[in-house]
Design an enzyme around this catalytic site. Sequence first.
Site, PDB file in Angstrom:
ATOM      1  N   ASP A 175       0.833  -1.206   0.000  1.00  0.00           N
ATOM      2  CA  ASP A 175       0.000   0.000   0.000  1.00  0.00           C
ATOM      3  C   ASP A 175       0.871   1.261   0.000  1.00  0.00           C
ATOM      4  O   ASP A 175       0.573   2.234  -0.694  1.00  0.00           O
ATOM      5  CB  ASP A 175      -0.916   0.014   1.220  1.00  0.00           C
ATOM      6  N   GLU A 176       1.926   1.231   0.783  1.00  0.00           N
ATOM      7  CA  GLU A 176       2.818   2.384   0.865  1.00  0.00           C
ATOM      8  C   GLU A 176       3.413   2.712  -0.505  1.00  0.00           C
ATOM      9  O   GLU A 176       3.461   3.866  -0.924  1.00  0.00           O
ATOM     10  CB  GLU A 176       3.937   2.087   1.869  1.00  0.00           C
ATOM     11  N   GLY A 177       3.863   1.680  -1.205  1.00  0.00           N
ATOM     12  CA  GLY A 177       4.448   1.900  -2.523  1.00  0.00           C
ATOM     13  C   GLY A 177       3.435   2.386  -3.542  1.00  0.00           C
ATOM     14  O   GLY A 177       3.700   3.325  -4.301  1.00  0.00           O
ATOM     15  N   SER A 235       2.308   6.034  -2.880  1.00  0.00           N
ATOM     16  CA  SER A 235       3.383   6.967  -3.222  1.00  0.00           C
ATOM     17  C   SER A 235       3.480   7.121  -4.736  1.00  0.00           C
ATOM     18  O   SER A 235       3.621   8.236  -5.259  1.00  0.00           O
ATOM     19  CB  SER A 235       4.719   6.473  -2.661  1.00  0.00           C
TER      20      SER A 235
END
Length: 523
Positions: free
Chosen positions: A263-265, A268
């Site tokens: 999710d973070e990637g 971003s």
Amino acid sequence: MTNNDVRKRKLATDEKPPRRKNSGSPNASNTGNRGPSGLKISFLCLVVSVILLLFVFGVYHLYYVKEEVASRPVLTKPSVFPTVTVRYSHVEPHFAPPVVTKKPITKQPNSADGTAGFVSENASPYLARLASKFGYSKVQFAVIIDAGSTGSRVLAYKFNRSFVDNKLVLYEELFKERKPGLSSFADNPAEGAHSIKLLLDEARAFIPKEHWSSTPLVLKATAGLRLLPASKAENILNAVRDLFAKSEFSVDMDAVEIMDGTDEGIFSWFTVNFLLGRLSKTNQAAALDLGGGSTQVTFSPTDPEQVPVYDKYMHEVVTSSKKINVFTHSYLGLGLMAARHAVFTHGYKKEDSVLESVCVNPIIANRTWTYGNVQYKVSGKENGKSSAEQPIVDFDVCLDLVKSKVMPLVKPKPFTLKQHAVAAFSYYFERAIESGLVDPLAGGETTVEAYRKKAQEICAIPNDEQPFMCFDLTFISTLLREGFGLNDGKKIKLYKKIDGHEISWALGCAYNVLTSEEKFNNS
């Protein structure tokens, strides 16, 4: 009416029209000659027409569309999100925040193409702003707390949601940061929660109190808490949950959690390409995010034949116009601080806290550095190339050690990353600024080779003010070159902000919350 510049008209001839004889009535007037007053009346009629048009759209949305939405089943995770625009910037105005999935797309009810049926994809951003000016929109806020390994940041966003087309328009944002990160409070969860409270107070000052109850509050922890023992991480999260329960903001059951690296990637990557206006292009920018505990690499392969190679690391991102296959992976242990720890402790026992490193200049003695809630004393190590008159780091020895720590963790290797324009942020940006690699005000562009040369330059200088810069730049250049397979001439675009907006996964997360949850999307 899109042109507000109403020009005065003049007669085609210089001859004056014949004056009509007075009919004798005192109220008789010359109706054949339209002067300035006539133009004013025409202009007012046009304005009234626009207002009436907006009123009709507003009533339609409020009464017809919302009744239609209310009759639908409640969806906890819709497959797509309404479109968003960012005010006063030439970014992607017609693409939705991403949905990440490895399963077939499930379309929403009453939707032929997978998009939300009540969202107007073709509505003009100008119309949305005009609606806002005439009161046909409402203010919505979102508060996202990024609990990273080296610090926690609060990002509070102010949006306007148009009643005309349901679009979110980003108007303002708040960004504040506090150090250290939550993982530093592994043995004192209450203190960790207090550090978050101080950030929450900043959000309270930014958001009017009457909006608190309708403002989602979310905290996502990243690599720092992933590296802690599960019990200690959960104790910190529970302390934050208790804080959030008393916050007066809107808090869901899963509002406080450790964020998945995928999710973070993805968020971003979405934020970067959204703000750069590249979502509609065939070759989006790759997003490289270097944190303290992990680094994220996210890009969309240009060749469909490449997709099976990455297999389980591929995810489908759905926008309002198409589906994009995206590679993303969070390399745990390849964050800047995690890599420092691996190199500095090389050859030492786990309990040792007094260290010497070949990647630190010999003039550095007992410099305090904290990682994983442990305080270390780090000194430089003598080497054959250094002397009392010219203390330096043996760059080649340091480089070999860094490679030995980096290469085993780069799995899978993103070997097609080199085909993409690269946008890098977080520590990539910060170390380039701090070392003088790029202009601190303008930011800008550098190359993989420039990182390596700057590392060599810094390692040959007895720099007491930046004791670990030699290692940091050596690690970054090794990660980009040997780890990710980028050639020396590969250009790296460095960003902290785009059009005044922080590069952070939090922006995508905010859109996600406001558009996927029924109580925010249709309130």
